[in-house]
Design a protein around this motif. Structure first.
Motif, short mmCIF file in Angstrom:
data_model
loop_
_atom_site.label_atom_id
_atom_site.label_comp_id
_atom_site.label_asym_id
_atom_site.label_seq_id
_atom_site.Cartn_x
_atom_site.Cartn_y
_atom_site.Cartn_z
N ASP A 1 0.74 -1.32 0.05
CA ASP A 1 0.06 0.02 0.07
C ASP A 1 0.92 1.05 -0.19
O ASP A 1 0.45 2.43 -0.62
N ASP A 2 1.99 1.14 0.64
CA ASP A 2 2.90 2.55 0.58
C ASP A 2 3.70 2.62 -0.69
O ASP A 2 4.47 3.76 -0.80
N GLY A 3 3.89 1.60 -1.77
CA GLY A 3 4.61 1.68 -2.91
C GLY A 3 6.06 1.48 -2.64
O GLY A 3 6.82 1.36 -3.65
N LEU A 4 6.40 1.24 -1.40
CA LEU A 4 7.92 0.98 -1.07
C LEU A 4 8.14 -0.44 -0.72
O LEU A 4 9.52 -0.79 -0.38
N THR A 5 7.28 -1.32 -0.77
CA THR A 5 7.26 -2.91 -0.36
C THR A 5 6.69 -3.50 -1.48
O THR A 5 6.08 -3.09 -2.50
N ALA A 6 6.97 -4.84 -1.57
CA ALA A 6 6.27 -5.89 -2.61
C ALA A 6 6.37 -7.08 -1.67
O ALA A 6 7.02 -7.73 -1.15
N ARG A 7 5.45 -7.89 -2.21
CA ARG A 7 5.07 -9.30 -2.01
C ARG A 7 5.28 -10.23 -3.14
O ARG A 7 4.68 -9.64 -4.33
N PHE A 8 5.63 -11.16 -3.05
CA PHE A 8 5.85 -12.06 -4.21
C PHE A 8 6.13 -13.53 -3.88
O PHE A 8 6.14 -13.58 -2.79
N ARG A 9 6.22 -14.45 -4.68
CA ARG A 9 6.16 -15.75 -4.80
C ARG A 9 7.20 -16.24 -5.38
O ARG A 9 7.60 -15.99 -6.52
N VAL A 10 8.16 -17.26 -4.91
CA VAL A 10 9.10 -17.76 -5.54
C VAL A 10 9.22 -19.43 -5.35
O VAL A 10 8.69 -19.74 -4.54
N ILE A 11 9.27 -20.24 -6.70
CA ILE A 11 9.02 -21.54 -6.69
C ILE A 11 10.58 -22.16 -6.80
O ILE A 11 11.35 -21.78 -7.61
N SER A 12 10.94 -22.92 -5.73
CA SER A 12 12.23 -23.64 -5.80
C SER A 12 12.14 -24.90 -5.66
O SER A 12 11.37 -25.39 -5.01
N SER A 13 13.10 -25.69 -6.21
CA SER A 13 13.15 -27.16 -6.19
C SER A 13 14.75 -27.57 -6.08
O SER A 13 15.33 -27.24 -7.16
N PRO A 14 15.05 -28.19 -5.17
CA PRO A 14 16.51 -28.81 -5.14
C PRO A 14 16.61 -29.73 -6.08
O PRO A 14 17.98 -30.02 -6.39
N THR A 15 15.89 -30.34 -6.78
CA THR A 15 16.04 -31.49 -7.73
C THR A 15 15.44 -31.20 -8.97
O THR A 15 15.80 -31.84 -10.07
N ASP A 16 14.83 -29.85 -9.23
CA ASP A 16 14.40 -29.75 -10.39
C ASP A 16 13.23 -30.70 -10.67
O ASP A 16 12.62 -30.82 -12.17
N ASP A 17 12.59 -31.43 -10.03
CA ASP A 17 11.53 -32.47 -10.01
C ASP A 17 10.18 -31.79 -9.48
O ASP A 17 10.22 -31.07 -8.35
N THR A 18 9.28 -31.67 -9.98
CA THR A 18 7.98 -31.00 -9.60
C THR A 18 7.56 -31.19 -8.29
O THR A 18 6.98 -30.79 -7.27
N VAL A 19 7.54 -32.72 -7.89
CA VAL A 19 7.35 -33.22 -6.66
C VAL A 19 8.13 -32.55 -5.42
O VAL A 19 7.63 -32.55 -4.50
N ASP A 20 9.23 -31.96 -5.85
CA ASP A 20 10.13 -31.44 -4.92
C ASP A 20 9.97 -29.97 -4.69
O ASP A 20 10.70 -29.48 -3.84
N GLU A 21 9.03 -29.43 -5.41
CA GLU A 21 9.22 -27.82 -5.38
C GLU A 21 8.40 -27.46 -4.19
O GLU A 21 7.58 -27.80 -3.69
N THR A 22 8.87 -26.19 -3.84
CA THR A 22 8.23 -25.63 -2.55
C THR A 22 7.94 -23.96 -3.13
O THR A 22 8.66 -23.47 -3.78
#
Length: 157
Positions: free
Chosen positions: A20-41
């Motif tokens: 709301d203040d224009g100085l912050t941001a929210r976002f999502r990152v998808i990470s996987s230690p094995t590059d397999d979709t079952v291991d994604e967080t």
């Protein structure tokens, strides 16, 4: 609230949402230690650093590979879910350019856009079907969404 230092690499899931203040941001990152979709967080992230928020909101695109660092906040009962409070951000690789050959429906948070290689403009709707407008090119989508949400054009950088 417990905060654990953490650094990880992952892909930006969707367009970041400005605070709301224009100085912050929210976002999502998808990470996987094995590059397999079952291991994604999927990591819920936010930053209070105005420079990082500006970079996320103006320079980053979904699919960009990022290295982020910060503190994993583990709130107590009734305080919401865990999130990564980001204080370091590095673009490792931009999202690959997509050469469209057919019509694609894409999500920008709660907005939907239609990419059609046979049309020069990009229609934008809310997920409820409300017309937002037409972007002249893909870089103008976030400006159109900002104008729809606030009633005024985004500030000049």
């Amino acid at each position: 609230m417990t905060a654990i230092p953490l650094v990880l690499a992952g892909y930006l899931d969707e367009l970041p949402v400005p605070g709301d203040d224009g100085l912050t941001a929210r976002f999502r990152v998808i990470s996987s230690p094995t590059d397999d979709t079952v291991d994604e967080t999927v990591w819920a992230c936010r930053t209070a650093d105005p420079h990082l928020a500006h970079a996320l909101l103006t320079l980053m695109r979904p699919g960009d590979l990022l290295r982020i660092g910060g503190h994993l906040a583990l709130p107590g009962p009734g305080e919401g879910g865990p999130r990564l409070d980001v204080d370091a951000l590095e673009l490792l690789a931009p999202a690959p350019a997509r050469h469209l050959t057919e019509m694609v429906l894409n999500r920008y948070g709660s907005y939907l856009v239609i990419f059609d290689p046979e049309v020069d403009t990009i229609p934008v709707f809310t997920e409820a079907g409300t017309w937002v407008g037409t972007a002249e090119h893909s870089d103008a989508i976030t400006d159109l969404i900002h104008t729809h949400e606030t009633g005024s054009p985004p500030p000049s950088p």
